[in-house]
Design an enzyme around this catalytic site. Structure first.
Site, PDB file in Angstrom:
ATOM      1  N   PHE A   9       0.826  -1.212   0.000  1.00 48.01           N
ATOM      2  CA  PHE A   9       0.000   0.000   0.000  1.00 48.01           C
ATOM      3  C   PHE A   9       0.860   1.261   0.000  1.00 48.01           C
ATOM      4  CE2 PHE A   9      -4.319  -1.476   1.004  1.00 48.01           C
ATOM      5  CZ  PHE A   9      -4.087  -2.751   1.480  1.00 48.01           C
ATOM      6  N   ASP A  10       0.532   2.168  -0.889  1.00 50.81           N
ATOM      7  CA  ASP A  10       1.027   3.538  -0.768  1.00 50.81           C
ATOM      8  C   ASP A  10       0.429   4.130   0.531  1.00 50.81           C
ATOM      9  OD1 ASP A  10       1.891   6.232  -1.543  1.00 50.81           O
ATOM     10  OD2 ASP A  10      -0.249   6.564  -1.980  1.00 50.81           O
ATOM     11  N   ALA A  11       1.095   5.143   1.103  1.00 54.43           N
ATOM     12  CA  ALA A  11       0.581   5.752   2.336  1.00 54.43           C
ATOM     13  C   ALA A  11      -0.265   6.997   2.042  1.00 54.43           C
ATOM     14  CB  ALA A  11       1.742   6.098   3.273  1.00 54.43           C
ATOM     15  N   THR A  14      -3.700   7.428  -0.010  1.00 50.94           N
ATOM     16  CA  THR A  14      -4.263   6.080  -0.133  1.00 50.94           C
ATOM     17  C   THR A  14      -4.791   5.623   1.234  1.00 50.94           C
ATOM     18  OG1 THR A  14      -2.773   5.563  -1.961  1.00 50.94           O
ATOM     19  CG2 THR A  14      -3.774   3.694  -0.816  1.00 50.94           C
TER      20      THR A  14
END
Ligand SMILES: [Mg+2]
Length: 234
Positions: A9-11, A14
């Site tokens: 996951f991108d932070a 997102t």
């Protein structure tokens, strides 16, 4: 869809609410430096910073140059003689306090974590991203799997960034990995570069792409992170 064992996951944009973090950090810093804490000034700073980050993604500017330039340019634009480097340092500390999650983000990552390896892949600096990670509670789900570009020395969308993450997670088969992120130019293009399947979180409901993003090819697209559990089960 295939079964994915690894979710990367991108932070920001997102899971984490970067706009909220940026806003509170900018206002807190501006007040101390004697800059008017107005919406107009926030917008101006944000556009200067955003343009520099795009240049980082393209390899035109280094992280260190970005940190030196963003407030120096902003202060020059508003006619202030405050020190841009000092403002950047103060801003970074304040940004580290902004650990607000986007609506539904925690419920979503909890819902999809069972039986999978979960990791965060983020372009940024440890001085801001580590405290935000801890403050948000994401550690409960992701443990030590936090990969910050400023620590790895490479960033999304470079293939090398993803190679390093795969190596550290012991990933052999990239078809079992899904990159999930809101940025076509860093997350999706990066996944494409590294031959990892991608899911674009098109939170801004974009229908048109700029030239820089035109090359990115998401395998899946959702409009909100909360649509992820249903997508993974489809
Ligand atoms: Mg993002």
């Amino acid at each position: 869809m295939p079964n994915f064992d690894y979710l990367l996951f991108d932070a920001d944009g997102t899971l984490l609410d970067f706009e909220a973090a940026e806003r509170q950090a900018f206002f807190a810093t501006a007040v101390v430096l004697g800059v008017d804490p107005t919406e107009e000034n926030l917008k101006l700073y944000s556009s200067i910073n955003g343009a520099l980050w795009k240049q980082i993604e393209l390899g035109e500017v280094t992280n260190a140059e970005m940190q030196r330039l963003r407030f120096t340019r902003f202060l020059a634009a508003v006619g202030s003689d405050a020190d841009g480097i000092a403002m950047n340092a103060a801003y970074m500390v304040n940004l580290g306090k902004g650990s607000q999650l986007l609506p539904g983000a925690m419920d979503t990552v909890r819902a999809v974590a069972a039986g999978r390896t979960m990791a965060i892949i983020t372009n940024g600096l440890p001085v801001t991203q580590r405290p935000r990670y801890e403050g948000s509670g994401l550690r409960e789900v992701f443990g030590d799997n936090l990969f910050i570009s400023g620590e790895l020395g490479v960033q999304k969308p470079e293939k090398r960034y993803f190679d390093l993450v795969c190596e550290k997670l012991g990933i052999a088969d990239r078809r079992r990995v899904l990159v999930i992120g809101d940025s076509l130019s860093s997350d999706i293009l990066g996944g494409n570069n590294a031959e990892i399947p991608t899911c674009w979180v098109n939170t801004k409901w974009w229908t048109e792409r700029g030239d820089a993003q035109a090359k990115a090819r998401p395998d899946y697209t959702i409009r909100s992170i909360t649509e992820l559990p249903a997508l993974l089960e489809s």
